[in-house]
Design a protein around this motif. Structure first.
Motif, PDB file in Angstrom:
ATOM      1  N   ALA A  90       0.724  -1.256  -0.034  1.00 56.54           N
ATOM      2  CA  ALA A  90       0.058   0.068  -0.160  1.00 56.54           C
ATOM      3  C   ALA A  90       0.915   1.053  -0.070  1.00 56.54           C
ATOM      4  O   ALA A  90       2.200   1.308   0.151  1.00 56.54           O
ATOM      5  CB  ALA A  90      -0.844   0.131   1.126  1.00 56.54           C
ATOM      6  N   SER A  91       0.216   2.504  -0.253  1.00 54.13           N
ATOM      7  CA  SER A  91       1.144   3.588  -0.291  1.00 54.13           C
ATOM      8  C   SER A  91       0.355   4.701   0.160  1.00 54.13           C
ATOM      9  O   SER A  91      -1.180   4.690   0.267  1.00 54.13           O
ATOM     10  CB  SER A  91       1.663   3.919  -1.668  1.00 54.13           C
ATOM     11  OG  SER A  91       0.389   4.087  -2.561  1.00 54.13           O
ATOM     12  N   VAL A  92       1.085   5.782   0.528  1.00 54.36           N
ATOM     13  CA  VAL A  92       0.682   7.289   0.904  1.00 54.36           C
ATOM     14  C   VAL A  92       1.316   8.120   0.356  1.00 54.36           C
ATOM     15  O   VAL A  92       2.625   8.075   0.316  1.00 54.36           O
ATOM     16  CB  VAL A  92       0.194   7.463   2.456  1.00 54.36           C
ATOM     17  CG1 VAL A  92       1.676   7.197   3.208  1.00 54.36           C
ATOM     18  CG2 VAL A  92      -0.580   8.606   2.726  1.00 54.36           C
ATOM     19  N   SER A  93       0.603   8.978  -0.166  1.00 53.72           N
ATOM     20  CA  SER A  93       1.394  10.410  -0.774  1.00 53.72           C
ATOM     21  C   SER A  93       0.843  11.569  -0.016  1.00 53.72           C
ATOM     22  O   SER A  93      -0.259  12.001   0.110  1.00 53.72           O
ATOM     23  CB  SER A  93       1.302  10.635  -2.407  1.00 53.72           C
ATOM     24  OG  SER A  93       1.835  11.874  -2.765  1.00 53.72           O
ATOM     25  N   ILE A  94       2.090  12.302   0.514  1.00 53.25           N
ATOM     26  CA  ILE A  94       1.655  13.490   1.493  1.00 53.25           C
ATOM     27  C   ILE A  94       2.137  14.874   0.495  1.00 53.25           C
ATOM     28  O   ILE A  94       3.292  15.030   0.397  1.00 53.25           O
ATOM     29  CB  ILE A  94       2.353  13.273   2.995  1.00 53.25           C
ATOM     30  CG1 ILE A  94       1.831  12.012   3.544  1.00 53.25           C
ATOM     31  CG2 ILE A  94       1.932  14.777   3.564  1.00 53.25           C
ATOM     32  CD1 ILE A  94       2.899  11.871   4.618  1.00 53.25           C
ATOM     33  N   GLN A  95       1.227  15.454   0.247  1.00 51.40           N
ATOM     34  CA  GLN A  95       1.329  16.901  -0.252  1.00 51.40           C
ATOM     35  C   GLN A  95       0.663  17.740  -0.087  1.00 51.40           C
ATOM     36  O   GLN A  95      -0.360  18.030   0.735  1.00 51.40           O
ATOM     37  CB  GLN A  95       0.941  16.548  -2.047  1.00 51.40           C
ATOM     38  CG  GLN A  95       1.400  15.408  -2.677  1.00 51.40           C
ATOM     39  CD  GLN A  95       1.148  14.964  -4.173  1.00 51.40           C
ATOM     40  OE1 GLN A  95       0.721  16.064  -4.760  1.00 51.40           O
ATOM     41  NE2 GLN A  95       1.290  13.983  -4.707  1.00 51.40           N
ATOM     42  N   SER A  96       1.149  18.982  -0.298  1.00 48.37           N
ATOM     43  CA  SER A  96       0.662  20.265   0.178  1.00 48.37           C
ATOM     44  C   SER A  96      -0.030  20.809  -0.804  1.00 48.37           C
ATOM     45  O   SER A  96       0.423  21.135  -1.947  1.00 48.37           O
ATOM     46  CB  SER A  96       2.002  21.256   0.702  1.00 48.37           C
ATOM     47  OG  SER A  96       1.325  22.425   0.978  1.00 48.37           O
ATOM     48  N   ALA A  97      -1.261  21.410  -0.619  1.00 49.13           N
ATOM     49  CA  ALA A  97      -2.284  21.671  -1.844  1.00 49.13           C
ATOM     50  C   ALA A  97      -3.020  22.853  -0.924  1.00 49.13           C
ATOM     51  O   ALA A  97      -3.245  23.152   0.220  1.00 49.13           O
ATOM     52  CB  ALA A  97      -2.917  20.758  -2.241  1.00 49.13           C
ATOM     53  N   ALA A  98      -3.818  23.515  -1.947  1.00 50.83           N
ATOM     54  CA  ALA A  98      -4.789  24.472  -1.687  1.00 50.83           C
ATOM     55  C   ALA A  98      -6.145  23.967  -1.526  1.00 50.83           C
ATOM     56  O   ALA A  98      -6.464  23.121  -2.449  1.00 50.83           O
ATOM     57  CB  ALA A  98      -4.713  25.557  -2.687  1.00 50.83           C
ATOM     58  N   LEU A  99      -7.002  24.133  -0.390  1.00 50.87           N
ATOM     59  CA  LEU A  99      -8.259  23.613  -0.365  1.00 50.87           C
ATOM     60  C   LEU A  99      -9.159  24.965  -0.024  1.00 50.87           C
ATOM     61  O   LEU A  99      -8.744  26.039   0.356  1.00 50.87           O
ATOM     62  CB  LEU A  99      -8.522  22.916   0.841  1.00 50.87           C
ATOM     63  CG  LEU A  99      -7.854  21.482   0.611  1.00 50.87           C
ATOM     64  CD1 LEU A  99      -8.421  20.730   2.036  1.00 50.87           C
ATOM     65  CD2 LEU A  99      -8.663  20.656  -0.499  1.00 50.87           C
ATOM     66  N   THR A 100     -10.505  24.793  -0.395  1.00 49.92           N
ATOM     67  CA  THR A 100     -11.402  25.813   0.080  1.00 49.92           C
ATOM     68  C   THR A 100     -12.249  25.264   1.241  1.00 49.92           C
ATOM     69  O   THR A 100     -12.992  24.199   1.020  1.00 49.92           O
ATOM     70  CB  THR A 100     -12.213  26.227  -1.088  1.00 49.92           C
ATOM     71  OG1 THR A 100     -11.438  26.665  -2.157  1.00 49.92           O
ATOM     72  CG2 THR A 100     -13.484  27.162  -0.705  1.00 49.92           C
ATOM     73  N   VAL A 101     -12.336  25.860   2.292  1.00 52.91           N
ATOM     74  CA  VAL A 101     -12.996  25.533   3.430  1.00 52.91           C
ATOM     75  C   VAL A 101     -14.143  26.429   3.622  1.00 52.91           C
ATOM     76  O   VAL A 101     -14.041  27.674   4.049  1.00 52.91           O
ATOM     77  CB  VAL A 101     -12.349  25.522   4.789  1.00 52.91           C
ATOM     78  CG1 VAL A 101     -12.815  24.908   5.955  1.00 52.91           C
ATOM     79  CG2 VAL A 101     -10.904  24.437   4.644  1.00 52.91           C
ATOM     80  N   GLY A 102     -15.432  25.964   3.459  1.00 51.45           N
ATOM     81  CA  GLY A 102     -16.254  27.089   3.417  1.00 51.45           C
ATOM     82  C   GLY A 102     -16.313  28.133   2.269  1.00 51.45           C
ATOM     83  O   GLY A 102     -16.453  27.517   1.285  1.00 51.45           O
ATOM     84  N   LEU A 103     -16.119  29.187   2.699  1.00 51.76           N
ATOM     85  CA  LEU A 103     -15.831  30.247   1.667  1.00 51.76           C
ATOM     86  C   LEU A 103     -14.572  30.806   1.552  1.00 51.76           C
ATOM     87  O   LEU A 103     -14.211  31.959   0.870  1.00 51.76           O
ATOM     88  CB  LEU A 103     -16.920  31.498   1.732  1.00 51.76           C
ATOM     89  CG  LEU A 103     -18.462  31.115   1.572  1.00 51.76           C
ATOM     90  CD1 LEU A 103     -19.399  32.315   1.992  1.00 51.76           C
ATOM     91  CD2 LEU A 103     -18.504  30.574   0.591  1.00 51.76           C
ATOM     92  N   LYS A 104     -13.567  30.039   2.343  1.00 53.80           N
ATOM     93  CA  LYS A 104     -12.141  30.578   2.730  1.00 53.80           C
ATOM     94  C   LYS A 104     -11.199  29.663   1.977  1.00 53.80           C
ATOM     95  O   LYS A 104     -11.371  28.399   1.943  1.00 53.80           O
ATOM     96  CB  LYS A 104     -12.062  30.567   4.169  1.00 53.80           C
ATOM     97  CG  LYS A 104     -10.622  31.019   4.499  1.00 53.80           C
ATOM     98  CD  LYS A 104     -10.373  31.387   5.962  1.00 53.80           C
ATOM     99  CE  LYS A 104      -9.214  31.868   6.572  1.00 53.80           C
ATOM    100  NZ  LYS A 104      -8.857  32.052   7.833  1.00 53.80           N
ATOM    101  N   ASP A 105     -10.290  30.290   1.080  1.00 56.98           N
ATOM    102  CA  ASP A 105      -9.384  29.715   0.446  1.00 56.98           C
ATOM    103  C   ASP A 105      -8.146  29.379   1.577  1.00 56.98           C
ATOM    104  O   ASP A 105      -7.675  30.283   2.145  1.00 56.98           O
ATOM    105  CB  ASP A 105      -8.988  30.350  -0.816  1.00 56.98           C
ATOM    106  CG  ASP A 105      -9.879  30.465  -1.934  1.00 56.98           C
ATOM    107  OD1 ASP A 105     -10.753  29.250  -1.826  1.00 56.98           O
ATOM    108  OD2 ASP A 105     -10.039  31.252  -2.625  1.00 56.98           O
TER     109      ASP A 105
END
Length: 791
Positions: A90-105
């Motif tokens: 099995a594998s897991v890839s840990i990456q940093s990315a942008a998300l939108t939480v509610g109305l906030k980026d």
């Protein structure tokens, strides 16, 4: 009972210093037993506590030529499953990315993209199930949920990734907020990785996902196998299996298989090494303490032998006498039971806040109450055993009105043999303590920064807009007539790898790299040694020696110095520029005293990313003698630039580097403290041991003095015998350390065969033996012949 306690305390009259040294040593010994057993118990597990899988596990990652762990491709992970010993991968890839939480980026969210097989392989706890993976639901870490949770609950929390809403299945356990030293804010099925594929791989997106080195792999074994066996079999399989056409190929990393679920092998190795060093010192320390206790009570047994034998002769039960002797030591046992756990709590709390231990132990370094109770009982048991051994000998002999304490020839030879063993172990312990303390001390000699350099850290309160002048970039700026150098971040806090580099003309994938933006005079002011000197400019860059080796390996160059003049493309956040390598410096201790050197790029301070350069206040370095006056003028300058900017004194740069290794520093302090206690205990032990030897011979000496023998000749005779025994003990010690040297190199990474330290230890021991023998003999021979026959 109170009478027995007071009577036992009075027996230490005139020897309270010895009692204090023994009780402090015993408390420290008990504290370290509890701590080391607690540490070894926590290291005994090869997986995090939340992993419920009981089968043997292994980890597969990449390793760069500096020994640092790097992610690996899914292709390489799946290839491992072809080995017969592997049940599942099995594998897991840990990456940093942008998300939108509610109305906030929100940028910089750490996402763990995990494969479907990971749930079964690790037996992950709820809410992780095969169903939520298939329905593409995500799981939040407890830290992320607490940070963005609203009063309406998790059902009203909305997340968007690449414009697609992420359905939330629940919240993970608090201990699942990281794997190794990588934080995970959200656990997401790895099928979402297909949404972030470049257009050039649009026809075959799986090729991009599977060949890009961005995953950590885990494997479930059918039965236990050593990592070395699996590594050898995997290396052969990989060499025989062609890679997919058109995918990424990176020949600069080597696959590494690690026992257990472990992506921090370097940290674990360092902690294991420190625990072994502590354990070896502890064993040596324990032996010396036991010898000291036996010697101290042997001295008391000489005085109390007639008393104990008389009690037995008058009908006293040996059991009752033994209990009386135990009760006499209740004060010592009470101090041990009360002080040791308190020391243990303080010690554990301090160690738990050391970054190395905080990073490695996800759940924290806890205080195990039952292990500490066991440590107190073990220490108390050893103390009672060593304290009662001489007294038991007195109880087993018959009462006599004649002279007490004489030994026949057989007993003298046995006493000398025991003394030989004691001296052998004492010399071995002294050598070992010196070697370990010297090894820890040598680490601090690696610092090649000028002792007179001080740094000042910026403190920003509010929104900052700062524009530095050309003279500040070039290093021509002065404050109070002192030269000033600048850097983008603290010397020992480079932070994450925000930049990537790629050699111009090479098709290899851009690699992340540690970097530091500095002014042109940075290296000169700090006193950093240059291998290939160069003045840093806006279009050039300076690299450290490790980076030079890495470039030489990538380009197939025989000499790392040949990388000078190479063009490198450096890229960051919406930022790309070409630089020419113009200089090479020695590796610096940016990552701490214990960490292996890593590649570092040094770029000109004026070349920071223009998107955020004006929001970054530089760190200031100076050699000005008056730090407080300098800080005052520096803050005056900062006030002119922005009301949100201020500076604080960070102290000597050398002290900052030393503080990066609090675990090693603690080990050095602990080993030095134990070495000091061992030295004092050795003096006390040998003094009472020799005094006992003199006491049992004083009648013989009285007779020799009566027939005309000289006192000095008797003293010299005793010194001669003890020196011969010390010489034999030194030979045995050197042979013993020679036998144990291979194990020491394997477990501690330290060679015990260091002639200078060995000779120093033997000379010190001989001087101690001569001095103590002289003092013990002289003290006895001060009395007249009639007193020697009567005492």
């Amino acid at each position: 009972m109170l009478f027995d306690i007071l009577y036992g305390w009075r027996k230490w009259r005139g020897q309270r210093g010895m009692w204090l040294v023994l009780i402090v040593s015993l408390c420290l010994f008990c504290c370290l037993i509890g701590f080391s057993s607690n540490l070894i118990w926590m290291l005994s597990s090869d997986r995090p506590q939340w992993v419920q899988q009981k089968d043997p596990l292994t980890t597969i990652v990449n390793q760069d030529h500096n020994g640092n762990v790097q992610p690996i491709s899914v292709y390489d992970i799946e290839l491992l499953q072809k080995l017969p010993a592997i049940k599942n991968v099995a594998s897991v890839s840990i990456q940093s990315a942008a998300l939108t939480v509610g109305l906030k980026d929100i940028s910089g969210v750490n996402i763990g993209f995990y494969s479907k097989s990971l749930i079964e392989l690790l037996a992950m706890p709820k809410p992780f199930t095969q169903k939520i993976w298939e329905e593409k639901q995500v799981v939040l870490s407890s830290r992320f949920y607490n940070q963005y949770n609203t009063s309406k609950g998790i059902d009203e929390l909305t997340l968007y990734y690449k414009g697609q809403r992420l359905p939330i299945a629940g919240v993970a356990l608090p201990s699942m907020a990281k794997i190794g030293d990588r934080d995970i804010d959200i656990w997401v099925p790895d099928s979402y990785l297909l949404q972030d594929v470049p257009t050039m791989f649009a026809e075959n997106p799986e090729l991009y996902v599977k060949t890009k080195g961005s995953h950590y792999g885990f494997a479930q074994l059918s039965r236990a196998h050593s990592a070395e066996q699996l590594q050898q079999a995997y290396r052969l399989l990989r060499a025989q299996t062609p890679r997919p056409q058109g995918g990424f190929v990176d020949s600069h990393f080597t696959p590494l298989i690690i026992d257990g679920m472990e992506i921090k092998p370097n940290e674990r190795l360092l902690i294991q090494k420190q625990s072994w060093v502590l354990l070896v010192l502890l064993l040596c320390f324990g032996f010396i303490i036991c010898s000291g206790i036996v010697s101290a009570y042997m001295q008391q047994s000489i005085v109390r032998r007639a008393e104990i034998q008389l009690k037995v002769a008058l009908g006293g039960e040996r059991r009752d006498i033994f209990l009386h002797l135990v009760r006499e030591n209740l004060l010592t046992l009470a101090v041990l039971a009360l002080v040791s756990p308190v020391l243990g709590i303080i010690f554990t709390d301090y160690v738990a806040n050391i970054p190395l231990y905080k990073i490695y132990f996800d759940g924290g370094l806890s205080f195990n109450f039952w292990l500490w109770i066991a440590a107190v009982f073990v220490s108390a048991g050893l103390f009672l055993l060593c304290a009662q051994m001489p007294m038991m000998d007195a109880m087993s002999s018959h009462f006599s009105r004649g002279r007490q304490g004489q030994m026949d020839k057989k007993q003298v030879l046995m006493s000398q043999f025991i003394l030989l063993i004691q001296l052998s172990v004492i010399i071995s312990v002294i050598i070992l303590s010196l070697v370990l303390s010297f090894t820890e001390w040598k680490k601090y000699q690696k610092i090649n920064i000028s002792q007179s350099v001080y740094s000042f850290k910026p403190v920003v309160k509010g929104q900052l807009s700062l524009s530095l002048s050309a003279e500040q970039f070039k290093g021509d700026w002065q404050v109070l007539g002192s030269e000033v150098a600048l850097s983008s971040t603290m010397f020992t806090d480079l932070g994450a790898q925000r930049l990537s580099y790629q050699v111009i003309g090479q098709s290899a994938l851009a690699k992340p790299i540690n970097s530091l933006y500095v002014s042109s005079n940075f290296f000169d002011l700090l006193g950093i040694n240059s291998i290939l000197p160069s003045r840093l400019t806006a279009n050039s860059l300076v690299i450290n020696q490790t980076m030079a080796y890495q470039l030489a390996e990538e380009l197939g160059l025989a000499n790392y110095r040949s990388v000078k003049g190479i063009d490198i493309e450096v890229s960051g956040f919406f930022y790309t520029k070409q630089f020419k390598v113009t200089g090479i410096i020695e590796d610096q201790l940016h990552f701490g005293l214990n960490q292996s050197p890593k590649p570092v790029l040094y770029l000109h301070l004026s070349e920071q990313n223009p998107l955020y350069a004006h929001r970054v206040a530089p760190v200031v370095y100076t050699k000005h003698a008056n730090q407080q006056l300098f800080l005052s003028h520096l803050n005056d300058w900062a006030d002119l630039q922005s009301s949100a900017l201020g500076y604080q004194d960070s102290g000597s740069l050398v002290r900052q580097i030393i503080s990066t290794d609090p675990a090693g520093r603690l080990l050095f302090i602990t080993s030095s403290a134990m070495a000091l206690m061992i030295f004092l205990l050795v003096i006390f032990t040998l003094y009472y041991r020799f005094q006992f030897t003199v006491k049992v011979q004083q009648m013989k000496w009285a007779i020799l003095l009566a027939v005309g023998a000289e006192k000095m000749s008797l003293i010299m005779q005793m010194i001669k015998i003890n020196l011969i025994l010390t010489g034999l003990a030194s030979t045995f010690s050197v042979c013993l350390l020679w036998i144990l040297d291979s194990q020491s190199l394997k477990l501690l990474g330290v060679s015990l065969l260091q002639p200078l330290l060995m000779c120093t230890s033997i000379i010190i021991c001989m001087l101690i033996v001569v001095s103590i023998t002289f003092l013990a003999s002289r003290k006895t021979l001060k009395h007249s012949i009639s007193e020697l026959l009567r005492i």
